[in-house]
Scaffold this motif. Structure first.
Motif, PDB file in Angstrom:
ATOM      1  N   VAL A  13       0.841  -1.196   0.000  1.00 47.14           N
ATOM      2  CA  VAL A  13       0.000   0.000   0.000  1.00 47.14           C
ATOM      3  C   VAL A  13       0.880   1.252   0.000  1.00 47.14           C
ATOM      4  CG1 VAL A  13      -1.821   1.279   1.192  1.00 47.14           C
ATOM      5  CG2 VAL A  13      -1.789  -1.228   1.283  1.00 47.14           C
ATOM      6  N   PHE A  45       0.407  -5.959   5.688  1.00 50.44           N
ATOM      7  CA  PHE A  45       0.577  -4.860   4.744  1.00 50.44           C
ATOM      8  C   PHE A  45       2.031  -4.401   4.720  1.00 50.44           C
ATOM      9  CE2 PHE A  45      -3.726  -4.712   6.416  1.00 50.44           C
ATOM     10  CZ  PHE A  45      -4.479  -4.669   5.250  1.00 50.44           C
ATOM     11  N   SER A  47       3.916  -1.013   3.731  1.00 48.79           N
ATOM     12  CA  SER A  47       3.569   0.383   3.485  1.00 48.79           C
ATOM     13  C   SER A  47       4.729   1.168   2.903  1.00 48.79           C
ATOM     14  CB  SER A  47       3.115   1.056   4.789  1.00 48.79           C
ATOM     15  OG  SER A  47       1.877   0.556   5.224  1.00 48.79           O
ATOM     16  N   ILE A 106      -2.198  -1.140  -4.069  1.00 45.19           N
ATOM     17  CA  ILE A 106      -3.201  -0.103  -3.793  1.00 45.19           C
ATOM     18  C   ILE A 106      -2.483   1.204  -3.506  1.00 45.19           C
ATOM     19  CG2 ILE A 106      -5.091   0.621  -2.265  1.00 45.19           C
ATOM     20  CD1 ILE A 106      -5.439  -2.440  -1.632  1.00 45.19           C
ATOM     21  N   THR A 108      -3.277   5.171  -2.115  1.00 44.55           N
ATOM     22  CA  THR A 108      -4.237   6.073  -1.465  1.00 44.55           C
ATOM     23  C   THR A 108      -3.689   7.491  -1.516  1.00 44.55           C
ATOM     24  OG1 THR A 108      -4.922   4.309   0.044  1.00 44.55           O
ATOM     25  CG2 THR A 108      -5.558   6.554   0.626  1.00 44.55           C
ATOM     26  N   SER A 383      -7.874  -1.180   6.698  1.00 46.80           N
ATOM     27  CA  SER A 383      -7.360  -2.538   6.518  1.00 46.80           C
ATOM     28  C   SER A 383      -8.384  -3.415   5.816  1.00 46.80           C
ATOM     29  CB  SER A 383      -6.981  -3.149   7.871  1.00 46.80           C
ATOM     30  OG  SER A 383      -5.947  -2.408   8.497  1.00 46.80           O
ATOM     31  N   TYR A 386      -8.616  -2.236   2.110  1.00 48.47           N
ATOM     32  CA  TYR A 386      -7.461  -2.670   1.326  1.00 48.47           C
ATOM     33  C   TYR A 386      -7.528  -4.169   1.041  1.00 48.47           C
ATOM     34  CZ  TYR A 386      -5.228   1.855   2.357  1.00 48.47           C
ATOM     35  OH  TYR A 386      -4.924   3.192   2.445  1.00 48.47           O
ATOM     36  N   SER A 387      -7.911  -4.949   2.018  1.00 45.82           N
ATOM     37  CA  SER A 387      -8.004  -6.399   1.822  1.00 45.82           C
ATOM     38  C   SER A 387      -9.060  -6.731   0.780  1.00 45.82           C
ATOM     39  CB  SER A 387      -8.333  -7.097   3.145  1.00 45.82           C
ATOM     40  OG  SER A 387      -7.303  -6.886   4.096  1.00 45.82           O
TER      41      SER A 387
END
Length: 396
Positions: A13, A45, A47, A106, A108, A383, A386-387
């Motif tokens: 992410v 995750f 990051s 992903i 954001t 979370s 995102y999953s």
């Protein structure tokens, strides 16, 4: 040929922010994004953060260190060109390299420019990462309103896989978009929040930090020195308040209006009573020494610092804007006043100082109300999102 990487744990992410010099050049949206990156479960995750700008200030250095300690990658866009076109080209090139290197599943974004970059990456990068947009204020695109109208009503509902509002007011605005309704794409509300540890021992005595005047009463205002935060109205209000009693105002934050606000203080002969403390990383240790917290903002999202004041049982006065009025129930958990109105601020501050019993009860009520706004809840919501997006991407 486009390459779609299969989803494997952990989910990668990327957060896009305007900058990481929090409290100087960046504010609540960036603070939100960095905390999200730092608090996502590393077992599920991986990051990273992409920053649109860098200036190597003290706050930025602190955040770099925090990210490095948790092994969170930080990517930057750097360009010394004066040409806007050259800077834009350099930004897109840097972002392309970030996507090539990190290969996020992903992305954001947390600002207008970040949203545009997010969409560009989704459409044109070979990995086509899923795109999520988080909207932090209810008045976006103030400098480019025509572009904003086009983007909000036509582009965003189609392009993003998820849209998040940090307050109910923002969610309502996003739900009014006709194309979003037509496509049945609903903006979700993930409230901003604070560390639940702030609620422990709210009345525990803390030594007053260096540089804080010990006079009483103390009124505190925390926020970047920009038009949005309404400091000039608060300073004007303090002139009348100080005529009644020697109140000291602490302004914590830095920003482009510092020189103008200092001149206002000088013109009003308030130098003895108004203190510019600059950017501080110990606000939660300063708050317990305040008799009153005031937010004079002209617009807002869901201000974290207002929640922090409530968590520390500091009585609050806020303007009747967006997320602030969702947190503060007038005459129950604090006082609400109209924005752009120094007279209303003056009356509210004087009333609060003249009614210590009532205002302390408001503060206790606020402490209890604020406990539902924890960042743990926010992280759990992201979370799950995102999953879900990662799973859909793998299936498609």
């Amino acid at each position: 040929m486009d390459v779609i990487h299969p989803i494997k744990q952990p989910i990668r992410v990327l957060q896009i922010v305007s900058g990481i010099d929090i409290g100087r050049l960046s504010g609540g949206a960036e603070y939100f994004a960095l905390r999200l990156a730092l608090n996502l479960d590393p077992t599920g995750f991986l990051s990273a953060v992409f920053s649109l700008s860098t200036n190597n200030g003290a706050s930025e250095t602190d955040w770099r260190d925090q990210l490095e300690r948790q092994q969170i990658l930080l990517y930057n866009s750097k360009s010394d060109d004066v040409s806007a076109l050259s800077r834009t080209a350099a930004l897109h090139k840097s972002y392309q390299k970030c996507l090539d290197s990190f290969c996020p599943h992903i992305v954001t974004s947390h600002s207008e420019r970040a949203d545009l970059l997010n969409i560009a990456g989704k459409l044109f990068h070979p990995t086509h990462p899923r795109s999520v947009r988080t909207v932090h204020i209810d008045q976006q695109w103030k400098t480019h309103p025509k572009l904003g109208t086009l983007f909000e009503n036509l582009c965003a509902p189609i392009a993003f896989d998820g849209e998040i509002a940090v307050s109910a007011t923002i969610q309502t605005i996003m739900r009014r978009r006709w194309l979003a309704r037509l496509l049945q794409k609903d903006a979700q509300i993930y409230y901003n929040g604070i560390d639940k540890a702030l609620f422990t021992s709210p009345n525990e005595p803390i030594p007053i930090p260096p540089g804080i005047p010990s006079q009483r009463p103390l009124v505190i205002c925390v926020g970047r020195l920009t038009e949005q935060k309404g400091h000039r109205y608060l300073i004007s209000a303090m002139q009348a308040v100080i005529r009644r009693q020697p109140v000291h105002l602490l302004l914590i934050g830095a920003g482009p209006l510092e020189g103008e606000l200092r001149q206002q203080v000088k013109t009003l002969h308030l130098e003895e009573f108004v203190h510019f403390l600059g950017w501080r990383n110990d606000v939660v240790h300063i708050l317990p020494h305040a008799d009153l917290f005031v937010s004079a903002s002209l617009w807002e999202g869901l201000p974290t610092v207002l929640l922090e004041a409530m968590a520390k049982c500091v009585p609050v006065i806020a303007t009747r804007v967006s997320g602030s009025q969702e947190l503060v129930v007038d005459k129950q958990t604090g006082l609400l006043v109209d924005p752009n109105n120094e007279g209303a601020l003056e009356d509210a501050i004087c009333w609060a100082l003249d009614h210590p019993v009532q205002i302390r009860q408001f503060a206790q009520n606020a402490f209890e109300r604020a406990q539902k706004y924890t960042f743990d809840n926010t992280v759990a919501q992201f979370s799950d999102l995102y999953s879900h997006l990662a799973q859909n991407r793998a299936e498609n």
